[in-house]
Scaffold this motif. Sequence first.
Motif, short mmCIF file in Angstrom:
data_model
loop_
_atom_site.label_atom_id
_atom_site.label_comp_id
_atom_site.label_asym_id
_atom_site.label_seq_id
_atom_site.Cartn_x
_atom_site.Cartn_y
_atom_site.Cartn_z
N UNK A 26 0.83 -1.21 0.00
CA UNK A 26 0.00 0.00 0.00
C UNK A 26 0.87 1.26 0.00
N UNK A 27 2.18 1.10 0.11
CA UNK A 27 3.06 2.27 0.27
C UNK A 27 3.28 2.96 -1.08
N UNK A 28 3.06 4.26 -1.11
CA UNK A 28 3.22 5.01 -2.36
C UNK A 28 4.61 4.82 -2.96
N UNK A 29 5.65 4.89 -2.10
CA UNK A 29 7.02 4.81 -2.61
C UNK A 29 7.26 3.44 -3.27
N UNK A 30 6.75 2.39 -2.67
CA UNK A 30 6.94 1.04 -3.23
C UNK A 30 6.16 0.89 -4.54
N UNK A 31 4.96 1.43 -4.58
CA UNK A 31 4.16 1.34 -5.80
C UNK A 31 4.84 2.11 -6.94
N UNK A 32 5.45 3.24 -6.61
CA UNK A 32 6.21 4.01 -7.60
C UNK A 32 7.38 3.21 -8.14
N UNK A 33 8.15 2.63 -7.21
CA UNK A 33 9.35 1.88 -7.62
C UNK A 33 8.98 0.68 -8.49
N UNK A 34 7.80 0.11 -8.25
CA UNK A 34 7.37 -1.05 -9.03
C UNK A 34 6.67 -0.62 -10.32
N UNK A 35 6.57 0.68 -10.53
CA UNK A 35 5.93 1.24 -11.73
C UNK A 35 4.52 0.71 -11.89
N UNK A 36 3.79 0.71 -10.77
CA UNK A 36 2.42 0.19 -10.84
C UNK A 36 1.47 1.20 -11.48
N UNK A 37 1.83 2.49 -11.42
CA UNK A 37 1.02 3.49 -12.11
C UNK A 37 -0.16 4.00 -11.29
N UNK A 56 11.04 -3.77 -3.92
CA UNK A 56 11.70 -2.47 -3.73
C UNK A 56 10.81 -1.52 -2.94
N UNK A 57 11.39 -0.89 -1.94
CA UNK A 57 10.64 0.07 -1.13
C UNK A 57 9.88 -0.55 0.04
N UNK A 58 9.94 -1.88 0.18
CA UNK A 58 9.21 -2.53 1.28
C UNK A 58 10.21 -3.21 2.23
N UNK A 59 10.46 -2.54 3.35
CA UNK A 59 11.27 -3.18 4.39
C UNK A 59 10.31 -3.81 5.41
N UNK A 60 10.85 -4.33 6.50
CA UNK A 60 10.02 -5.02 7.48
C UNK A 60 8.90 -4.12 8.01
N UNK A 61 9.25 -2.88 8.32
CA UNK A 61 8.25 -1.97 8.90
C UNK A 61 7.14 -1.67 7.89
N UNK A 62 7.53 -1.46 6.64
CA UNK A 62 6.51 -1.18 5.61
C UNK A 62 5.61 -2.41 5.43
N UNK A 63 6.21 -3.59 5.41
CA UNK A 63 5.41 -4.80 5.25
C UNK A 63 4.40 -4.94 6.38
#
Length: 345
Positions: A139-150, A179-186
């Motif tokens: 759900x993290x914006x930064x991770x979605x960006x890095x994955x180019x989810x759009x 990318x962009x998902x560490x333990x805390x983000x997960x």
Amino acid sequence: MSTVFLDWAAPQSCAAGAVFPVFMPFMGCPGRCIFCAQDAQTGGAEASLTQRLAVARAALARRADRGLPPVELAFYGGTFTALPAPAQEACLAFAAEAMRAGQAVAFRCSTRPDCLSAAKVRALRESGCGCIELGIQSFADAALDLARRGYGQAVAITACELVRAGGLRLGVQLLPGMPGVDRAVFLQDVQTALSVGANMLRFYPCLVLEGTALAEQWRAGRFAPWDLPVTLDALAEGWLLAHAGGVPVIRMGLAPEASLADAVLAGPVHPALGARVLARALLLAVRRACAQYAPGKPLRGLEIPHRCQGHFWGAGGELRSAWAGLGITQERLSCGQEGQIRLIW
Ligand code: SF4
């Protein structure tokens, strides 16, 4: 002697019957996500949709001949709600035929959060769909960006809400370690999934698969997947959060297809990943209870449900020393009532 009980009820199955998958790798996908190699994950990438439905139809008929109960069909591996109209109609017609014949009771599908609307959810429900699994990943914006989810977090949350508001069960697929998902983000992703009403979760630790953009990043030294110890610990914590919320984690790790093994370049793969996570989750729960109720005092006994016996000590007994640190050896372990753990000091 003092005693504490922990709730350890087995997660309820969310399926309407045995789940019968029909894999449709990449079908309907608007692009290729950086980590995704559905062709390697599901095998048989060349088959057309018509061929896939024909194979599924024959397999359902064989099940019926053997007197097996009806299944819940599952259209997996692509973006079901973005399929071209003829392809989606063919799938819905196949599902309707299987339900009319008593071979299936319902179907589910997987799709992307940005390919959903209230009208699509309603149409699916009216066609016999009982569950939508969303490839949320994070759900993290930064991770979605890095994955180019759009799309961003708001779209992911809205999609979850649409599924629940439409009266369907919601499955949330997460990709810890992308990318962009560490333990805390997960762990925040798990919390968010629970807060938007997920009925079931899947944890697919991010792997580096041949043929993906992520493989290029990994080769260039710009991405490193989680290692196995980090993955096991993070998933155990995520599993405990889901368990506390009464939500089952129905899958941990990708299914072990031969084509997948060939494609994995790096990442936390283990054939008993789920059992190892469950073993760690149990250890973590008991350790936390010890710290809360009797800090520093070794346990005199531990009763666990029968179903935990197989994975209790971890793969190859890897958790024996950790259990010994809490006072638990083979002699002090026994099986008690299903659905609970009993700690005795
Ligand atoms: S992650 Fe989902 S949407 Fe992305 S390419 Fe794979 S199947 Fe398609």
